[in-house]
Enzyme design. Sequence first.
Site, short mmCIF file in Angstrom:
data_model
loop_
_atom_site.label_atom_id
_atom_site.label_comp_id
_atom_site.label_asym_id
_atom_site.label_seq_id
_atom_site.Cartn_x
_atom_site.Cartn_y
_atom_site.Cartn_z
N LYS A 125 0.07 -7.74 7.18
CA LYS A 125 -0.73 -7.83 5.96
C LYS A 125 -1.22 -6.41 5.65
CE LYS A 125 -2.98 -11.02 3.42
NZ LYS A 125 -2.10 -11.91 2.66
N ASN B 155 -4.24 4.42 12.51
CA ASN B 155 -3.47 3.67 11.51
C ASN B 155 -2.97 4.68 10.50
OD1 ASN B 155 -2.47 1.81 9.66
ND2 ASN B 155 -4.47 1.47 8.71
N GLY B 156 -1.71 4.58 10.11
CA GLY B 156 -1.18 5.50 9.11
C GLY B 156 -0.05 6.33 9.68
N TRP C 45 1.23 -2.18 13.98
CA TRP C 45 2.48 -2.41 13.25
C TRP C 45 3.23 -1.09 13.39
CZ3 TRP C 45 5.31 -0.41 9.16
CH2 TRP C 45 6.33 -1.23 8.67
N GLU D 213 8.94 -15.59 -6.73
CA GLU D 213 7.91 -15.79 -5.70
C GLU D 213 8.34 -16.88 -4.71
OE1 GLU D 213 5.50 -14.37 -4.50
OE2 GLU D 213 4.09 -15.82 -3.68
N HIS E 283 25.93 -14.90 -15.74
CA HIS E 283 26.38 -13.51 -15.72
C HIS E 283 26.74 -13.06 -14.31
CE1 HIS E 283 25.32 -13.17 -19.91
NE2 HIS E 283 24.21 -13.81 -19.62
N LYS F 118 8.75 -16.18 -0.69
CA LYS F 118 8.04 -16.95 0.34
C LYS F 118 9.03 -17.47 1.38
CE LYS F 118 3.93 -16.41 -0.59
NZ LYS F 118 4.30 -15.10 -1.00
N CYS G 253 -1.75 -2.11 10.97
CA CYS G 253 -2.55 -1.75 12.14
C CYS G 253 -4.01 -2.17 11.89
CB CYS G 253 -2.53 -0.28 12.48
SG CYS G 253 -0.89 0.32 12.96
N ARG H 206 -2.91 -7.81 10.55
CA ARG H 206 -2.56 -6.49 10.02
C ARG H 206 -1.40 -5.86 10.78
NH1 ARG H 206 -6.82 -4.44 6.75
NH2 ARG H 206 -5.77 -2.43 6.81
N GLU I 31 10.44 -14.55 3.63
CA GLU I 31 9.53 -13.92 4.58
C GLU I 31 9.04 -14.89 5.65
OE1 GLU I 31 5.74 -12.46 3.13
OE2 GLU I 31 5.76 -13.89 1.50
C1 F6R Z 1 4.08 -11.66 0.20
C2 F6R Z 1 3.02 -10.70 0.30
C3 F6R Z 1 3.27 -9.31 -0.13
C4 F6R Z 1 2.03 -8.71 -0.83
C5 F6R Z 1 2.27 -7.22 -1.10
C6 F6R Z 1 1.10 -6.60 -1.84
O1 F6R Z 1 3.68 -12.93 0.59
O2 F6R Z 1 1.94 -11.01 0.75
O3 F6R Z 1 4.40 -9.21 -0.92
O4 F6R Z 1 1.79 -9.41 -2.01
O5 F6R Z 1 2.47 -6.55 0.11
O6 F6R Z 1 -0.07 -6.70 -1.11
P1 F6R Z 1 -1.48 -6.43 -1.79
O7 F6R Z 1 -1.70 -7.50 -2.78
O8 F6R Z 1 -2.46 -6.46 -0.66
O9 F6R Z 1 -1.38 -5.07 -2.43
#
Ligand code: F6R
Length: 622
Positions: free
Chosen positions: A617, A108-109, A82, A491, A514, A495, A2, A34, A498
């Site tokens: 984010k 937010n929250g 969100w 990683e 395994h 990527k 949010c 966000r 997502e």
């Molecule tokens: C993936 C991604 C997330 C963040 C995770 C932690 O591309 O961006 O997995 O890495 O949510 O976020 P931060 O670093 O902001 O705590």
Amino acid sequence: MCGIVGYAGPVPGGEADGGGLAVVLEGLRRLEYRGYDSAGVAVVADGQLLTAKRAGRLARLVEALEVAPLPATATAIGHTRWATHGAPTDANAHPHVSEDGRLAVIHNGIIENYAVLKAELQAQGVVFTSQTDTEVAAHLLGRAHAELGDLGEAVRAVCRRLEGAFTILAVSADAPGTVVGARRSSPLVVGVGDGAHYLGSDVAAFIAHTRDALELGQDQVVEITAGAAVVTTFEGEPALARPFTVDWDAAAAEKGGHPWFMDKEIHEQPRAVADTLLGRSDASGALVLDEMKIDEAVLRRADKIIVVACGTAAYAGHVAKYAVEHWCRIPVEVELAHEFRYRDPILTERTLVVAISQSGETMDVVMAVRHAREQGAKVLAVCNTQGSTIPRESDAALYTHAGPEVAVASTKAFLSQITACYLLGLYLAQLRGNMFADEVREVLRHLQAMPDAVQTVLDRAEDVRKLARELADSRSVLFLGRHVGYPVALEGALKLKELAYLHAEGFAAGELKHGPIALVEEGQPVFVIVPSPHGRDSLHAKVVSNAQEVRARGARTIVIAEDGDDAVLGSADVVLRVPRVPTLMAPLVTVVPLQVFAMEVATAKGLDVDQPRNLAKSVTVE
Ligand code: F6R
């Protein structure tokens, strides 16, 4: 999660001056990463409260405002959501309004005791129009404002009743020119402009107007007007907010000609690594970390490091484990922050907890930090965001200098987190005498060469883009790595999941036999991250064998290998080359093709790379 924006400024000057509404919409555009389930605004103009809100992206709200404009105003708030409680519908979009329609709230929250509060309000005849937890705050605030006659007092009184984590902003038709904000365990920063004040979930909300900001503490309320920002506790005691200056500007948060923020951020990686390394050594070449506010004696005594983080940041910690253990001979555990808290971890005064977070607001990490400190451990934050909660609540902070990361998928933060953790490892090794000064200097020299190496990979990215277009219709992609290549494989898979909504799994290559090798079928794309043949020979040879094993079972192997490593040719359908770098530095180059691959597959599938579905984010709820 949010995005929240608030504005209190001068009364708009003329037709062209959109006033607070324009400022808030601009802020929402910058905060949309966000959350993008719905968007809404509330303004106070001519003694009235007016709102507009729409499910979906901000663009839908903007279209609605073109059809039915709101007046330019000196007082406005805005929200991009969100969804937590209630589906992303128009009714559940924020703002939520009090029964008498004179007060609006954005939030937010999660208000954890909302069910009890809702039942209480319903028993008093209040009719709810949404499924959100936020609506209880709107009704409580409407009543409190009517009773107390002061918006700040009303917000303080209601906040004392709310449980959980929340940021709320409120405006009222009866308090023109004022926006009141409050925070508990959820982000809120204040922007200090020239005759105007701003509120935002992060500084991006107001970066187009000012770089001067105030960091609010826990359980604080701020009342902004054009001329002042007054901070108090929830109890009404005067409180101090720490001033800071944002070290980037509005241009840094624009796409700058790139098709996606992610593309721009991938290309900013050489700079992010270089800036994170800047100013870290003294004239003699010794490593200095000015921000390291933890007593040297405590660091010398530390007998265990626990990294807490989530997602990509946790993979950065996983990479760092190999280097820090190797350099410092301290055991390093890497734990997902949300698991850490609930497993009753063994923490003592000799434990150093390293909390890695780009946003500095990830609630799971915030809670892990609090738990660690309660248990007597020292906490160091590795963070990219000034004014955020995690560094503020830690004993010390080591900042990555990646600049704003807007794309939801983390890229440049990952590289800069690894860089910062390596600096930490070298610093500890220097302090504890595990490495000689010239050894530290040599590793620093290797690190300093990494921006150029990353740039070389970027210069070769066209092959990766072509491959991504070819493989865009794959059902599943696997990623294999060993040693530092293992978290890189994880990683790469994250990527792709997502961004491209593709089944993708990362494995430790040795684990393949395994079980996971059963997944391999004819034509299955498998990325194999091959370590340098100049490092440990057995490591290189084993990964090459793993590539052969999957290829023998029909896999199409895409091998990421160092320039000149011809030993991979027999086991590779495609070779993606990276420059030769020391083994521990390799993740900084090998991850780059995987980032580009995921971005290009998503682009080829017509998906929104910067705002993938269901994500946001900065995950500010547990
Ligand atoms: C993936 C991604 C997330 C963040 C995770 C932690 O591309 O961006 O997995 O890495 O949510 O976020 P931060 O670093 O902001 O705590």
